[in-house]
Every structure is written in structure tokens, then in C-alpha cells.
Design an enzyme around this catalytic site. Sequence first.
Site, PDB file in Angstrom:
ATOM      1  N   LYS A  81       0.864  -1.165  -0.010  1.00  0.00           N
ATOM      2  CA  LYS A  81       0.109  -0.019   0.035  1.00  0.00           C
ATOM      3  C   LYS A  81       0.973   1.218  -0.003  1.00  0.00           C
ATOM      4  CE  LYS A  81      -2.725  -0.191   3.665  1.00  0.00           C
ATOM      5  NZ  LYS A  81      -2.140  -0.545   4.572  1.00  0.00           N
ATOM      6  N   ARG A 128      -1.315  -6.651  14.268  1.00  0.00           N
ATOM      7  CA  ARG A 128      -1.830  -5.667  13.293  1.00  0.00           C
ATOM      8  C   ARG A 128      -2.389  -6.588  12.198  1.00  0.00           C
ATOM      9  NH1 ARG A 128       3.603  -3.942  12.441  1.00  0.00           N
ATOM     10  NH2 ARG A 128       3.090  -3.063  10.600  1.00  0.00           N
ATOM     11  N   ARG A 167      -9.825   2.330   8.774  1.00  0.00           N
ATOM     12  CA  ARG A 167      -9.591   0.812   9.146  1.00  0.00           C
ATOM     13  C   ARG A 167     -10.527   0.460  10.165  1.00  0.00           C
ATOM     14  NH1 ARG A 167      -3.306  -0.219  10.396  1.00  0.00           N
ATOM     15  NH2 ARG A 167      -2.744   1.635   9.140  1.00  0.00           N
ATOM     16  N   ARG A 201      10.909  -6.145   5.210  1.00  0.00           N
ATOM     17  CA  ARG A 201      10.603  -4.568   4.881  1.00  0.00           C
ATOM     18  C   ARG A 201      11.693  -3.576   5.770  1.00  0.00           C
ATOM     19  NH1 ARG A 201       4.934  -2.088   5.420  1.00  0.00           N
ATOM     20  NH2 ARG A 201       4.862  -2.372   7.709  1.00  0.00           N
TER      21      ARG A 201
END
Length: 222
Positions: free
Chosen positions: A17, A175, A93, A132
Site C-alpha cells: 500500500k 496488526r 480501518r 521490509r
Amino acid sequence: MVPGARLVILGRQGAGKGTQCMRLARHYVVPHVSTGDIFRAAVKAGTEFGERAEEYMVAGKLVPDEIVIGVVRERLCQRDARARGFILDGFPRTAAQAEVLDEMLDEEGMPLDLTIDLEIKEEDALARLATRRVCSTCATIYSTSRPPSINWTCDNCGGEVVQRLDDTEEAIRKRLADYNDLTTPLIDWYEARGSLVQIDAIGTPDEVLARMVHAIDSRKQA
Ligand code: ADP
Ligand code: ZN
């Protein structure tokens, strides 16, 4: 391409994203509004607001709705967003956030062009998150397999490229669980309003961008 767009991008952690929203923002010449980036900048700046957000972020917990909603309202009312639009990344969210956003955009006369769900399986997302790395200054995203060209120094701005504090196994698990419980229902919610398109997140960044641009341009011309 017609400049300007009002977009919400959904997708679980690791879908890409952040990377795609930065590219879409350049493509349509609109601000990239990432609630996560706004909070991380506040933490880095050491503001009181940043300190409040940090407690939640480090644990991988959602920041309370009233704080996030205030931040988004303020950002979307700025002149660039009013004039050209925005790419919303990481918001909404929760159902409460989606409802408030809907009202806010209605009141301001800024209807969404499209909501995109960037689709990725949880196992593929986990593999991406483990590798990441992110620029601590401009938020450009890298990975251990796609590092900056010089020693973890950002190619874009010279900032330090690091692993996010919340990219620990435990915070990632929390998450992803919150995404499944709280954010996934928004996919049906937007679908019911006829403003949702699902895009496969697997592919090179250029391939995924091309799919998204195609979906957005088809909608804008419709
Ligand atoms: P990720 O999608 O990988 O969890 P983000 O960069 O979007 O990361 O967000 C980082 C953190 O910022 C979240 O874990 C949460 O604590 C906070 N945050 C960002 N957006 C929201 C939101 N819309 N509602 C609540 N908390 C948020
Ligand atoms: Zn940078």
C-alpha cells in the site's frame, strides 16, 4: 491522464500500500495522506501528540478513533486536498472511521472516485514484512532484497533506512489480526456502495501500479 483523484486504498500490511500510494500520488499529482506516516513523523519530532501515538504504535495497536479522525479531518481540509484530491492510505480501518469519513466527504462535497483493495494472502504478506525496511525521513519503502544503492541510505532523500519499530513478529501478528477483524468488513461496506475494485498485489511494483491506474482511469471516465 487527468490530474486529481480521491481514492481510499485498503489492503493488509505487506500488500504494498505505502509503495503504491506514493506512486499514485506522483501519477495523479495529489497528496499521499498516510496516517501511519503522519504518526511516525510526530513520533520522530517528539511532539506530545507523537508520544501519545507511540504507545499504541509500538505495540501494534490501533490509535483511538477520535485521535486518528481529527488528524485526517485536518489534513483533508487543506487546500491541496480540496483542490486536487488525496490518496488515503491506512484510513479508514474501522467501521466508525469509514462512517465518519463518508459524512466528512459528503459535507465537503468531495466524493470518492474509487476504493481499491490491494489483495494479498496472509502468508505472502508475512514474507514481505519480515524483509521490509523504510526510510526514516521520507518513508520510501525498501526490502532486504531491494535495498537502496548505498549502505541503507535512502536513494530518494539520503535519510537513514531502518526496520520499523513495529515490524516485530508480535506487533505484526497483532496488526494482521486487527486488519482481519476490523478492516476486512470495510471491503463489503464499500462494495455495497459500488465504489470498490479488488486488485492483485502480487507482481512488480510497476505491474501493480499499472493495474491500479487502469482501474482508476476507467472509473474517472465513466
Ligand atoms: P501498518 O499498515 O503496517 O500497520 P501504518 O503505517 O499504516 O502501518 O500504521 C502504523 C500504526 O499507526 C498502526 O499500527 C496504528 O498504531 C497507527 N495507525 C495508522 N493508521 C491508523 C488508523 N486509521 N487507525 C488507528 N491507528 C492507526
Ligand atoms: Zn528517504
